[in-house]
Scaffold this motif. Structure first.
Motif: not given
Length: 186
Positions: A101-106, A121-136
């Motif tokens: 996305t070109g985004l960075k989050a703080s 399968s043994d696939e493990l997923s880790i989910l995040y919320v990213a806030r404080g976004l800046e566009q690059f």
């Protein structure tokens, strides 16, 4: 007597069926829980599945659209990717968000861990919320032909509820974020 830590499966032999840089498939000869012989196939994923739901101060988010080869169809989903085993999952999440996305989050919050298809399968997923976004500038991989769409989170939630978004990690993240927002915990 049943005990949750007791494994009722007995492996009698195993054979590597397929291996590439991302997955390994093993076929096991087993004695199943009822005591009968059988086979079981397991797909081992060599990366963690990482999903990031970017959320700006106005509660907008970003959808990533792409054609998914295994499904033979187009898919709208949150930014996702893989994180090599043994590396920091948050570092992988940061890389994937910027790449797609070109985004960075703080500010980052891990919101969920889940197994995506635990019957095969043994696939493990880790989910995040990213806030404080800046566009690059986005840096997609050569295999990715992505369309990025900024939408209100409420629209993404509607798309999940209406079945327009079917990606498991995205569905889980959106429902979890909706719950956290409703409970004022995000």
């Amino acid at each position: 007597m049943y005990h949750p830590d007791h494994n009722p499966w007995k492996i009698t032999s195993e054979k590597n069926i397929y291996d590439n840089p991302w997955i390994n498939v093993t076929e096991y000869q087993v004695i199943n829980p009822s005591g009968n012989p059988g086979i079981y196939g397991k797909v081992h994923y060599k990366n963690l599945a990482i999903g990031i739901l970017p959320l700006d101060d106005d509660l907008n988010t970003y959808l990533v659209g792409q054609f998914r080869f295994p499904l033979n169809q187009y898919s709208w989903e949150m930014p996702e990717g893989g994180g090599p085993e043994g590396t920091d999952p948050l570092a992988s999440a940061r890389r994937e968000l910027l790449e797609e996305t070109g985004l960075k989050a703080s500010r980052w919050t891990e919101i969920q861990r889940l197994h995506l298809s635990n019957s095969v399968s043994d696939e493990l997923s880790i989910l995040y919320v990213a806030r404080g976004l800046e566009q690059f500038e986005a840096e997609p991989e050569e295999t990715e032909q992505l369309v990025i769409k900024k939408v209100p989170f409420a629209e993404m939630y509607r798309m999940v509820c209406d079945g327009e978004i079917t990606d498991a990690m995205t569905v889980a993240a959106v429902l979890k974020v909706q719950l956290l927002l409703t409970e004022n915990r995000l």
